[in-house]
Design a protein around this motif. Structure first.
Motif, PDB file in Angstrom:
ATOM      1  N   UNK A 171       7.597  -2.540  -8.511  1.00 15.44           N
ATOM      2  CA  UNK A 171       7.527  -1.733  -9.736  1.00 15.44           C
ATOM      3  C   UNK A 171       6.995  -2.510 -10.928  1.00 15.44           C
ATOM      4  N   UNK A 172       6.917  -3.835 -10.825  1.00 13.45           N
ATOM      5  CA  UNK A 172       6.413  -4.633 -11.934  1.00 13.45           C
ATOM      6  C   UNK A 172       4.898  -4.835 -11.882  1.00 13.45           C
ATOM      7  N   UNK A 173       4.233  -4.127 -10.996  1.00 16.41           N
ATOM      8  CA  UNK A 173       2.790  -4.292 -10.858  1.00 16.41           C
ATOM      9  C   UNK A 173       2.041  -3.993 -12.160  1.00 16.41           C
ATOM     10  N   UNK A 174       2.647  -3.174 -13.022  1.00 11.51           N
ATOM     11  CA  UNK A 174       1.963  -2.800 -14.269  1.00 11.51           C
ATOM     12  C   UNK A 174       1.623  -4.021 -15.117  1.00 11.51           C
ATOM     13  N   UNK A 232       7.608  -9.430 -17.184  1.00 14.51           N
ATOM     14  CA  UNK A 232       8.208  -9.102 -15.886  1.00 14.51           C
ATOM     15  C   UNK A 232       7.730  -9.992 -14.748  1.00 14.51           C
ATOM     16  N   UNK A 233       6.649 -10.718 -14.936  1.00 16.41           N
ATOM     17  CA  UNK A 233       6.112 -11.572 -13.871  1.00 16.41           C
ATOM     18  C   UNK A 233       6.016 -13.022 -14.367  1.00 16.41           C
ATOM     19  N   UNK A 264      -2.540  -6.753  -3.240  1.00 13.53           N
ATOM     20  CA  UNK A 264      -1.282  -7.170  -2.608  1.00 13.53           C
ATOM     21  C   UNK A 264      -0.516  -8.152  -3.485  1.00 13.53           C
ATOM     22  N   UNK A 265      -1.244  -8.953  -4.256  1.00 17.37           N
ATOM     23  CA  UNK A 265      -0.569  -9.852  -5.203  1.00 17.37           C
ATOM     24  C   UNK A 265       0.002  -9.047  -6.376  1.00 17.37           C
ATOM     25  N   UNK A 266      -0.796  -8.149  -6.928  1.00 15.81           N
ATOM     26  CA  UNK A 266      -0.324  -7.346  -8.062  1.00 15.81           C
ATOM     27  C   UNK A 266       0.898  -6.520  -7.693  1.00 15.81           C
ATOM     28  N   UNK A 267       0.901  -5.972  -6.479  1.00 11.36           N
ATOM     29  CA  UNK A 267       1.965  -5.065  -6.047  1.00 11.36           C
ATOM     30  C   UNK A 267       3.023  -5.765  -5.193  1.00 11.36           C
ATOM     31  N   UNK A 268       3.069  -7.076  -5.237  1.00 11.94           N
ATOM     32  CA  UNK A 268       4.080  -7.808  -4.478  1.00 11.94           C
ATOM     33  C   UNK A 268       5.475  -7.485  -5.031  1.00 11.94           C
ATOM     34  N   UNK A 305       9.983   1.358  -2.692  1.00 13.90           N
ATOM     35  CA  UNK A 305       9.462   0.058  -3.138  1.00 13.90           C
ATOM     36  C   UNK A 305       9.045   0.121  -4.598  1.00 13.90           C
ATOM     37  N   UNK A 306       8.597   1.288  -5.036  1.00 14.36           N
ATOM     38  CA  UNK A 306       8.205   1.493  -6.424  1.00 14.36           C
ATOM     39  C   UNK A 306       9.395   1.868  -7.303  1.00 14.36           C
TER      40      UNK A 306
END
Length: 390
Positions: free
Chosen positions: A321-324, A349-350, A313-317, A194-195
């Motif tokens: 890999x775009x959670x950064x 990215x988001x 969970x929102x950041x890492x949705x 997933x990452x």
């Protein structure tokens, strides 16, 4: 304080912040009863000349190291030069090696500061296939940078190894060779697809339990050289299964940014320590919760930590890999840096809708430690990125 925020149905709705400036108090450093590594981001200097999509950004060293001082001051250890620092996604090995050296030297100036640093194979060209010997040598080169600087290594999952390996025995060969020569105890790192999709089938199998058997063989053989293993599969069941089978003295470090609250608290099968990217943006709230846990106030711990899980969970949705982008966005909102620019142009990215939801959930979980500044910056962001004028 109020702000207009976009919603998924295309409307602009007023939002009233729940957190007031006068109610913000930062937790003073306290003793935790869990080892808690915060994987920290880097701050770039966008005013200087570099190619934003390259892997060699110009780092603002003062702000980058100041953020680590902030984490140490809350009681965290730092996991340096990891994927939160955009290893493999904007931060190349040349810059990462300088980050490692500077961060180790910086930690020595702070009483009680402790860190471990990511060592991998990312200086190998992903466009080429490499031999197992190439992978072993690459790991050793990065270990040498960490250990010669006086640091301890986190042995990061290797894209090159995943591409080269043909069986679980190939993984054992590589890890045996590297761990046997490590000067210090090492944290292993199992990063799920997933990452990073290129890590699918790591440890030589797409079956998670078969992969567990391989990594357990490695851990048992080298248990005196292994501090622990970080598992980032976003699956609490797998983590608990592996945790229960670890040899005495080897820690489980949760890397599960969806379920960390319960995994850190633990259950009848044991407890997890933590090595988490989410600790970067939620540091003051997480420090408060970990202090409550150390005082055995379990109910207070869950009441404090639970709201941050919705934010995480929102950041890492997906795409995870775009959670950064969300991590650095919150660092900007909270005043840890003066801009929202990132290595590799990752700030793009988001979507605006994602950042609006991050803002709401950060406020709901008490993560906006400077709400007036955060609101001002969120309004400016919405005007520039979406033409939304307040």
């Amino acid at each position: 304080m109020k702000i207009l925020l976009p919603t998924r149905n295309g409307e602009l709705n007023p939002y009233t912040l729940k957190t007031l400036e006068e109610n913000i108090t930062l937790e003073s450093k306290c003793e935790f009863n869990r080892v808690a590594y915060a994987a920290a981001h880097v701050v770039v200097d966008p005013a200087l000349g570099y190619e934003p999509w390259s892997d060699a950004p110009v780092i603002d060293w003062d702000r980058t190291l100041a953020f680590r001082t902030y984490l140490y001051g809350l009681g965290f250890k730092v996991a340096e030069a990891m994927d939160t620092a955009q290893r493999g996604m904007g931060l190349g090995w040349k810059t990462a090696s300088e980050l490692i050296r500077r961060s180790i030297a910086h930690a020595r100036t702070i009483p009680g500061a402790d860190l471990a640093c990511g060592a991998g194979t990312d200086h190998l060209d992903d466009r080429q296939r490499h031999s197992l010997s190439d992978v072993i040598q690459a790991y050793k080169e990065q270990f040498e940078v960490v250990e010669a600087s006086g640091g301890r290594a986190i042995m990061m999952a290797s894209r090159a190894l995943c591409a080269a390996a043909r069986s679980p025995d190939d993984y054992k060969k590589v890890y045996d060779a590297v761990l046997a020569e490590s000067r210090n105890k090492v944290v292993l790192h199992w990063l799920g697809e997933a990452f990073d999709a290129s890590l699918a089938g790591y440890w030589g199998s797409g079956d998670v339990r078969a992969a567990m058997a391989t990594v357990l063989d490695i851990i048992r053989l080298h248990s005196r050289k292994i501090e622990g293993i970080k598992i980032s599969l976003l699956n609490a069941e797998y983590e608990c299964e592996l945790r229960a089978q670890l040899p005495d003295g080897v820690r489980m470090y949760t890397g599960d940014d969806f379920n960390y609250g319960d995994l850190i608290a633990g259950d009848s099968t044991g407890i997890s320590h933590a090595l988490l990217g989410i600790f970067d943006p939620i540091a003051p709230v997480a420090a408060k919760a970990l202090g409550q846990l150390a005082r055995n106030d379990i109910a207070a711990y869950h009441n404090t930590m639970r709201p941050t899980v919705a934010l995480s969970r929102e950041l890492f949705s997906s795409p995870t890999q775009y959670y950064k982008a969300g991590v650095v966005f919150l660092a900007w909102l909270n005043g840890h840096q003066d801009h929202f620019s990132m290595a590799g142009g990752m700030e793009s990215a988001r979507s605006v809708l994602h950042f609006a939801e991050v803002f709401r959930k950060a406020d709901a979980s008490g993560v906006l430690i400077r709400p007036e500044l955060a609101t001002q910056r969120m309004k400016a962001f919405l005007q520039v990125r979406a033409g939304i004028v307040q």
